[in-house]
Enzyme design. Structure first.
Site, PDB file in Angstrom:
ATOM      1  CG  ASP A  90      -1.884   1.164   1.226  1.00 34.93           C
ATOM      2  OD1 ASP A  90      -2.098   1.748   0.145  1.00 34.93           O
ATOM      3  OD2 ASP A  90      -2.426   1.491   2.291  1.00 34.93           O
ATOM      4  CG  ASP A 109      -3.914   4.278  -3.041  1.00 38.80           C
ATOM      5  OD1 ASP A 109      -3.121   3.501  -2.472  1.00 38.80           O
ATOM      6  OD2 ASP A 109      -5.089   4.440  -2.669  1.00 38.80           O
TER       7      ASP A 109
END
Length: 497
Positions: free
Chosen positions: A103, A320
């Site tokens: 992440d 992201d």
């Protein structure tokens, strides 16, 4: 009379030689295995993907508030929502293996604690869940509130102190999800690659979170993993912790495979590829923000006010890996969809499916749809093929069937998720505050630079390291030969032969 004590031994000579070699030229890299949670050929309704991303994005805005990140107040996207790609890490003594999501939208590495009463006990992803047992690790330590680590955590998360003075955290999210736990320190294990064929086991003491409570979507088993591996720029990010001690460089890279069962490569280090183009990061941001300037379809720039892409407290363009699809602000979404539809082949039949713009096709989309270009500061363009902005709904032969626009309407943010990140090398150069990319077959081998020292490499396909390793060996070869002759001459002088 010669004193034997004056005779240098081979170990002493070796130490002298090694001492002459600057430590800064010693390079290492490390390996992580990267897997994909859901195969790309696994039929997942697009509305379900949107629901997963909404749960995340409902909480991402908090990151734009300066200072401490407060998830509950900002209702920002959940940095702990499971995405498609995850990797394995080893923690504790003896080491235990954990599956954690990759992440780039969060900072902290955290795993489920053995004391967590409501954490998921099974996963629909086909993996065995593990729980970290601090009491069972001989190298584990609690982080007191007075520790500088706790102060660093306060700048990137919501921290709290227990009555015993232990540093903990609590995240509460707008969709009802929540997690809390404590910060601990323990040994983190990785494989160091010293040269193209030399791999050594390495470890370092790091701080990470141990989750003792979860609520909301985090308790669901269908997409449960053992935790999250945050790769943001915060002080508690693993890459920040390791690079601050000179263990790894301040650069990491990934190449996410988009075909078949997925997978790919994730590197704490720099993947080398001649075609990589770079653009600057927006400074002083909680996320990896880029300066998006315009969008073009088949080379024609769309009529979008540049203000739509400006970076403010609740707007901007971010990269992201925790987002499955991709999101555009409404001012950019409508012009893009209209332009793609107008430029598509006449054999394409536009249709609306559950509120999403889709198309019925009878052959490969590569021949029927235009190229889309995202143009960033510094002349860096990300050219997307139809397969990189369209999402196929169901399995069809010969590429036919229904394809839908993968971009969704975003709430202020333009988010480049896995839809456009896949099948590309991405390099996050934190030293020079820039991000670079290049189209690449992520099932192929990669070259990794070791010139900046101590790169950390994902398992998978590592074909070779850069020429600096070979150059280092060539530099050391004359020293080794000279030392060997010196040793032989001393042995002859002392009449050992």
């Amino acid at each position: 009379m010669r004193a034997l004590l004056t005779r240098p031994s081979w170990p002493v000579l070796l130490l002298i030689i090694l001492a002459a070699v600057p430590l800064s030229t010693v390079h290492c890299t490390g390996v992580l295995h990267l897997e994909r949670a859901l195969p790309l050929n696994y039929p997942v309704p697009i509305e379900q993907l949107r629901a997963w991303d909404r749960a995340r994005h409902a909480r991402v805005l908090q990151g734009f508030v300066g200072g401490v990140v407060d998830f509950s107040v900002q209702g920002s996207p959940d940095p702990f929502l499971v995405g498609l790609y995850f990797t394995k890490v080893k923690l504790g003594s003896p080491p235990r293996e954990f599956n954690v999501q990759i992440d780039t939208g969060s900072d902290v590495l955290w795993v489920n604690c053995a004391s967590c009463g409501n954490c998921p006990r099974s996963s629909g992803l086909g993996i065995q869940l593990s729980f970290f047992d601090a009491a069972g690790s001989s190298t584990s330590g609690l982080v007191p509130c007075a520790d500088p680590i706790c102060a660093a955590a306060a700048r990137t998360s919501s921290t709290q102190c227990s009555e015993s003075g232990q540093c903990g955290y609590t995240f509460q999210y707008g969709d009802g999800s929540a997690t809390s736990g404590v910060y601990i320190t323990d040994t983190f294990y990785f494989d160091s690659i010293l040269s193209g064929s030399m791999i050594a086991n390495s470890s370092a003491l790091i701080a990470f979170g141990c989750s003792t409570y979860q609520g909301g979507d985090l308790t669901k088993t269908d997409k449960a993993v053992d935790g999250i591996f945050g790769f943001g720029q915060g002080a508690l990010s693993v890459i920040s912790q390791l690079s601050s001690r000179g263990i790894t460089p301040r650069v990491f890279s990934h190449c996410l495979k988009g075909e078949g069962s997925g997978g790919g490569i994730f590197v704490l280090g720099e993947i080398l590829e001649p075609g990589i183009i770079y653009t600057s990061l927006v400074p002083s941001q909680a996320h990896y923000n880029l300066y998006l300037q315009s969008i073009a379809v088949n080379g024609q720039v769309l009529p979008i006010d540049p203000v739509a892409f400006s970076t403010t407290t609740n707007r901007g363009t971010i990269v992201d890996t925790g987002t499955t699809l991709a999101y555009l602000v409404e001012e950019a979404y409508n012009p893009l969809v209209n332009a793609v539809t107008a430029a598509a082949s006449q054999s394409v039949t536009p249709t609306i499916s559950r509120g999403n713009q889709c198309y019925l096709v009878t052959s490969s989309v590569s021949d029927l749809f235009p190229l889309v270009s995202f143009n960033f500061a510094g002349g860096a363009s990300m050219v997307l093929k139809p397969e990189e902005y369209l999402s196929q709904q169901g399995s069809y032969q010969d590429g036919g069937g229904m394809w839908c626009i993968g971009f969704q309407k975003g709430q202020g943010l333009t988010i480049l998720g896995d839809l456009v990140l896949k099948d590309k090398i991405f390099v996050y150069d934190l030293v020079h505050q820039r991000i670079g990319w290049a189209n690449y077959d992520c099932s192929s081998s990669v070259n990794v630079s070791v010139t900046s020292s101590k790169d950390f490499i994902n398992a998978g396909q590592l074909s070779s390291v850069s020429n600096s390793s070979r150059d280092l060996l060539l530099e050391l070869l004359p020293l080794a030969v000279a030392a060997l002759f010196l040793h032989i001459s001393l042995l002859i002088e002392f009449k050992v032969f």
